[in-house]
Enzyme design. Structure first.
Site, short mmCIF file in Angstrom:
data_model
loop_
_atom_site.label_atom_id
_atom_site.label_comp_id
_atom_site.label_asym_id
_atom_site.label_seq_id
_atom_site.Cartn_x
_atom_site.Cartn_y
_atom_site.Cartn_z
NE ARG A 192 -3.52 -2.55 0.44
CZ ARG A 192 -3.07 -3.69 -0.09
NH1 ARG A 192 -2.00 -3.68 -0.88
NH2 ARG A 192 -3.68 -4.82 0.14
CB SER A 245 -8.55 -2.42 5.32
OG SER A 245 -9.06 -3.72 5.10
CD GLU A 316 -5.17 -0.12 3.21
OE1 GLU A 316 -4.82 -1.06 3.95
OE2 GLU A 316 -5.83 -0.27 2.17
C1 LIG Z 1 -15.57 -1.85 0.31
C2 LIG Z 1 -14.12 -1.50 0.06
C3 LIG Z 1 -13.20 -2.51 -0.15
C4 LIG Z 1 -11.85 -2.19 -0.39
N1 LIG Z 1 -10.99 -3.21 -0.61
C5 LIG Z 1 -9.69 -2.93 -0.88
C6 LIG Z 1 -8.76 -3.96 -1.15
O1 LIG Z 1 -9.10 -5.13 -1.16
N2 LIG Z 1 -7.47 -3.62 -1.40
C7 LIG Z 1 -7.06 -2.33 -1.38
O2 LIG Z 1 -5.87 -2.08 -1.64
N3 LIG Z 1 -7.92 -1.32 -1.14
C8 LIG Z 1 -9.22 -1.57 -0.88
N4 LIG Z 1 -10.10 -0.56 -0.63
C9 LIG Z 1 -9.60 0.81 -0.55
C10 LIG Z 1 -9.66 1.58 -1.88
O3 LIG Z 1 -10.69 1.09 -2.73
C11 LIG Z 1 -8.32 1.53 -2.61
O4 LIG Z 1 -7.29 2.11 -1.82
C12 LIG Z 1 -8.38 2.27 -3.94
O5 LIG Z 1 -7.20 2.03 -4.66
C13 LIG Z 1 -8.57 3.77 -3.78
O6 LIG Z 1 -8.91 4.30 -5.06
P1 LIG Z 1 -9.73 5.66 -5.15
O7 LIG Z 1 -9.85 6.04 -6.56
O8 LIG Z 1 -11.01 5.53 -4.40
O9 LIG Z 1 -8.74 6.62 -4.38
P2 LIG Z 1 -9.07 7.87 -3.46
O10 LIG Z 1 -9.62 7.43 -2.15
O11 LIG Z 1 -9.87 8.86 -4.22
O12 LIG Z 1 -7.59 8.43 -3.23
C14 LIG Z 1 -6.67 7.68 -2.47
C15 LIG Z 1 -5.32 8.39 -2.53
O13 LIG Z 1 -4.81 8.33 -3.85
C16 LIG Z 1 -4.62 9.64 -4.37
N5 LIG Z 1 -5.03 9.58 -5.78
C17 LIG Z 1 -6.25 9.22 -6.25
N6 LIG Z 1 -6.22 9.23 -7.60
C18 LIG Z 1 -4.98 9.61 -7.96
C19 LIG Z 1 -4.34 9.80 -9.21
N7 LIG Z 1 -4.98 9.62 -10.37
N8 LIG Z 1 -3.04 10.19 -9.21
C20 LIG Z 1 -2.38 10.38 -8.05
N9 LIG Z 1 -2.94 10.22 -6.84
C21 LIG Z 1 -4.22 9.83 -6.80
C22 LIG Z 1 -5.48 10.55 -3.53
O14 LIG Z 1 -4.96 11.86 -3.49
C23 LIG Z 1 -5.41 9.86 -2.18
O15 LIG Z 1 -4.22 10.22 -1.51
C24 LIG Z 1 -11.44 -0.85 -0.39
C25 LIG Z 1 -12.38 0.16 -0.18
C26 LIG Z 1 -13.71 -0.15 0.04
C27 LIG Z 1 -14.71 0.96 0.24
#
Ligand SMILES: Cc1cc2nc3c(=O)[nH]c(=O)nc-3n(C[C@H](O)[C@H](O)[C@H](O)COP(=O)(O)OP(=O)(O)OC[C@H]3O[C@@H](n4cnc5c(N)ncnc54)[C@H](O)[C@@H]3O)c2cc1C
Length: 324
Positions: A192, A245, A316
Site C-alpha cells: 500500500r 480497511s 491505510e
Molecule cells: C468496500 C471496500 C473494499 C476495499 N478493498 C480494498 C482492497 O481489497 N485492497 C485495497 O488495496 N484497497 C481496498 N479498498 C480501498 C480503496 O478502494 C483503494 O485504496 C483504492 O485504490 C482507492 O482508489 P480511489 O480512486 O477511491 O482513491 P481515493 O480514495 O480517491 O484516493 C486515495 C489516494 O490516492 C490519491 N489519488 C487518487 N487518484 C490519484 C491519481 N490519479 N493520481 C495520483 N494520486 C491519486 C489521492 O490523493 C489519495 O491520496 C477498499 C475500499 C472499500 C470501500
C-alpha cells in the site's frame, strides 16, 4: 456543465465559471469539465461524509485536466481524488483545488499486447475488461471500488494480487500540466505504498497506465471474479458507507484480528461504528457520521490497540482537509 470559456455556463454549485475562475485568480479558457466552488465532497467519498472543496474540478478527460493544470496558478494547493474509497475528508473541507478523476467514459483498450487504461476508469471495469481479453490475475481488482489512478497511488491489492506487479508503465501529469511517463523502476513500491526512489511521496497525477497480465482463460477469469466478489459479500459490510480497511495490516498479523481481540467490534462514536462484520472497517450505517466521528473512532481504535497489545496500527486511509 461545459466550462467552454470564462464567461459561459453555470457551475454545479451555482456560481459562474468566470466568478470561480476569478476566485482562483485566473481566467480559465477552453475547458470542457465541470468547475464548482464550495462543493461538498461527501458524495465523492465512499464514507459519504466530509466537508467542501474550495474549488472542485471534474475534468472531461486527461487532455482537459492538462489544460486545467496549465492554467492553475502554481501556488494553488491541488488534491487528486479518484472514487474517494480510501479517503476521509475532514468536516472543515479542503483548501485549494480538488480534481475529481473518476470518469465513467474513460478509455480502456488493448494495445501492443498491453492493456491501456485511463486512470479515471474504475478498477472493477479493468478487471472485467482483462477477463474478457483472456488475461489472468487481474481478477483481484474486481473488488477494489476505486479508480485505477487511486490503485496506482495506493498500490492497491488483495487476495495475493497487487496493482504495480502488472504495470509496465504509467503516465503522470505534472503540476505544470506536462505529461511524463514512468516505469515501476522509478518508484519504491511496497505494501500500500508508492514513493519516489528518494523516499519522497510520488508526485504528479496518474492519468493512465499500461498493464501486462499473464494469458489466461475468459471463463476461468470470470469464475474467479465471481468467487472473489462472493467472498467479499460474505465478509465485508458492503451495504453501508465505508472505506474498506482503515488500518494497514502489521507485519505478520491482521489489523482486524487485533481490533476484534480488543473488544472493539460495534464500538461507536457519534454516527461512526466499528463494523460487526469486519473489525477493520468503520461504517457510517445511517449516513449521519461526521468526519470528526470517524477520525475520533480511528484514534480510539489506535490508542486501545496500542494500550492492550503494544502494536501501533497505522492508518491505510488517507485523511485530508481541515477540522471544522
Ligand atoms: C468496500 C471496500 C473494499 C476495499 N478493498 C480494498 C482492497 O481489497 N485492497 C485495497 O488495496 N484497497 C481496498 N479498498 C480501498 C480503496 O478502494 C483503494 O485504496 C483504492 O485504490 C482507492 O482508489 P480511489 O480512486 O477511491 O482513491 P481515493 O480514495 O480517491 O484516493 C486515495 C489516494 O490516492 C490519491 N489519488 C487518487 N487518484 C490519484 C491519481 N490519479 N493520481 C495520483 N494520486 C491519486 C489521492 O490523493 C489519495 O491520496 C477498499 C475500499 C472499500 C470501500
Amino acid at each position: 456543465m461545459s466550462a467552454a470559456g470564462p464567461r459561459r455556463g453555470r457551475s454545479p454549485a451555482g456560481g459562474s465559471v468566470a466568478a470561480i475562475a476569478a476566485s482562483v485568480g485566473v481566467q480559465f479558457s477552453g475547458l470542457r469539465g465541470a468547475l464548482a466552488q464550495q462543493k461538498s465532497l461527501a458524495k465523492y467519498t465512499s464514507w459519504r461524509t466530509g466537508g467542501r472543496g474550495d474549488t472542485v474540478y471534474v475534468p472531461a478527460d486527461r487532455d482537459d485536466l492538462a489544460a486545467f493544470l496549465r492554467q492553475l496558478p502554481p501556488g494553488e494547493p491541488l488534491t487528486p481524488l479518484g472514487l474517494g474509497s480510501n479517503t476521509l475528508v475532514r468536516d472543515g473541507g479542503v483548501r485549494g483545488t480538488v480534481v475529481v478523476l473518476h470518469n465513467p467514459g474513460a478509455v480502456l483498450a488493448v494495445a501492443d499486447g498491453l492493456i491501456y487504461v485511463d486512470a479515471g476508469v474504475a478498477c472493477p471495469k479493468l478487471a472485467r475488461f482483462a477477463a474478457l481479453h483472456a488475461c489472468a490475475e487481474a481478477e483481484f481488482l474486481a473488488g477494489v471500488p476505486g479508480t485505477v489512478g487511486g490503485a496506482l497511488a495506493m498500490n492497491a491489492g488483495c487476495y495475493g494480487g497487487e496493482t504495480w506487479r502488472y504495470v509496465v508503465r504509467a503516465e503522470v501529469l505534472q503540476r505544470d500540466g506536462r505529461f511524463a511517463v514512468r516505469t515501476p523502476s522509478d518508484y519504491a513500491i511496497g505494501y500500500r505504498s508508492v514513493r519516489r526512489r528518494d523516499g519522497a511521496p510520488a508526485d504528479g497525477i496518474f492519468t493512465a497506465a499500461w498493464f501486462r497480465f499473464p494469458p489466461g482463460n475468459i471463463a476461468l477469469a470470470r469464475a474467479r471474479i465471481k468467487e472473489l466478489l462472493a467472498r467479499r459479500i460474505a465478509t465485508q459490510p458492503l451495504g453501508v458507507p465505508n472505506a474498506g480497511s482503515v488500518f494497514r495490516n502489521p507485519e505478520g498479523d491482521h489489523a482486524a484480528r487485533l481490533i476484534e481481540s480488543c473488544g472493539l467490534k460495534g464500538h461507536a462514536i457519534g454516527g461512526a461504528r466499528v463494523s460487526e462484520m469486519h473489525a477493520n472497517f468503520i461504517v457510517n450505517p445511517a449516513g449521519m457520521a461526521s468526519a470528526a466521528d470517524i477520525e475520533a473512532l480511528i484514534v480510539h481504535i489506535r490508542n486501545t490497540v496500542r494500550e492492550k497489545t503494544g502494536i501501533d496500527l497505522e492508518p491505510e486511509v488517507r485523511i485530508i482537509g481541515e477540522a471544522a
